[in-house]
Design an enzyme around this catalytic site. Sequence first.
Site, mmCIF file in Angstrom:
data_model
loop_
_atom_site.group_PDB
_atom_site.id
_atom_site.type_symbol
_atom_site.label_atom_id
_atom_site.label_comp_id
_atom_site.label_asym_id
_atom_site.label_seq_id
_atom_site.Cartn_x
_atom_site.Cartn_y
_atom_site.Cartn_z
ATOM 1 N N VAL A 1 -21.447 15.144 -18.008
ATOM 2 C CA VAL A 1 -22.558 14.766 -18.878
ATOM 3 C C VAL A 1 -23.508 14.037 -17.929
ATOM 4 O O VAL A 1 -23.294 12.876 -17.595
ATOM 5 C CB VAL A 1 -22.098 13.879 -20.056
ATOM 6 N N PRO A 2 -24.548 14.731 -17.451
ATOM 7 C CA PRO A 2 -25.276 14.360 -16.230
ATOM 8 C C PRO A 2 -26.263 13.202 -16.348
ATOM 9 O O PRO A 2 -27.478 13.381 -16.252
ATOM 10 C CB PRO A 2 -26.002 15.663 -15.881
ATOM 11 N N CYS A 3 -25.768 11.986 -16.481
ATOM 12 C CA CYS A 3 -26.645 10.824 -16.610
ATOM 13 C C CYS A 3 -27.436 10.567 -15.327
ATOM 14 O O CYS A 3 -28.453 9.872 -15.363
ATOM 15 C CB CYS A 3 -25.861 9.593 -17.051
ATOM 16 N N HIS A 4 -27.022 11.175 -14.211
ATOM 17 C CA HIS A 4 -27.801 11.033 -12.978
ATOM 18 C C HIS A 4 -29.162 11.718 -13.099
ATOM 19 O O HIS A 4 -30.065 11.452 -12.318
ATOM 20 C CB HIS A 4 -27.023 11.589 -11.782
#
Length: 182
Positions: free
Chosen positions: A145-148
């Site tokens: 879940v790409p919070c970057h």
Amino acid sequence: MTPTAQSLEWAIVPSAIGPLFLAATPAGLVRVEFHAHADGEARAAALGGRLALVPARPAPGAEERLAEPIRQLADYFDGSLRSFDLPLDWTLTSGFNRQVLRALAADVPYGAVVGYGDLAHRVGQPGAAQAVGAAMGANPLPLVVPCHRVVERDGGIGGFGGGLETKRALLALEGVLPQPLF
């Protein structure tokens, strides 16, 4: 120990950004943590206690629940995977945070970024940019879940639980930022 229906399978796996702690329940991948050196058993015990599951560390290569996440993460880091397709266990998040994280996973593809305020707007809470930042900080499944991919409106990189160098490396891997020269 062999995983059972009441166990939490876990492993520490190498990656291009350092060792990752991975954990999966019977429902799916539940946790990804950065900088997991020698403290896997303590992490697994704490998480197992929180989920009321018994931690089980399979022998390397004998992972049942983690085999596919490990394969997909390796493919992501070698550049051959742009979208994760894994069962996820959302137990560690709820309410607004879960709503934001699901929108992020569904709507912000590899190589793209979104602002905190833009993501707040996407979930129908246009004034909640700071709450989106808090949701990113509480993300139990970073990378997958790409919070970057969430950045500041003015072009700043923003914060990141895995550290700013890790965020820069991930954004460079996805072509958003240039690769470091050295």
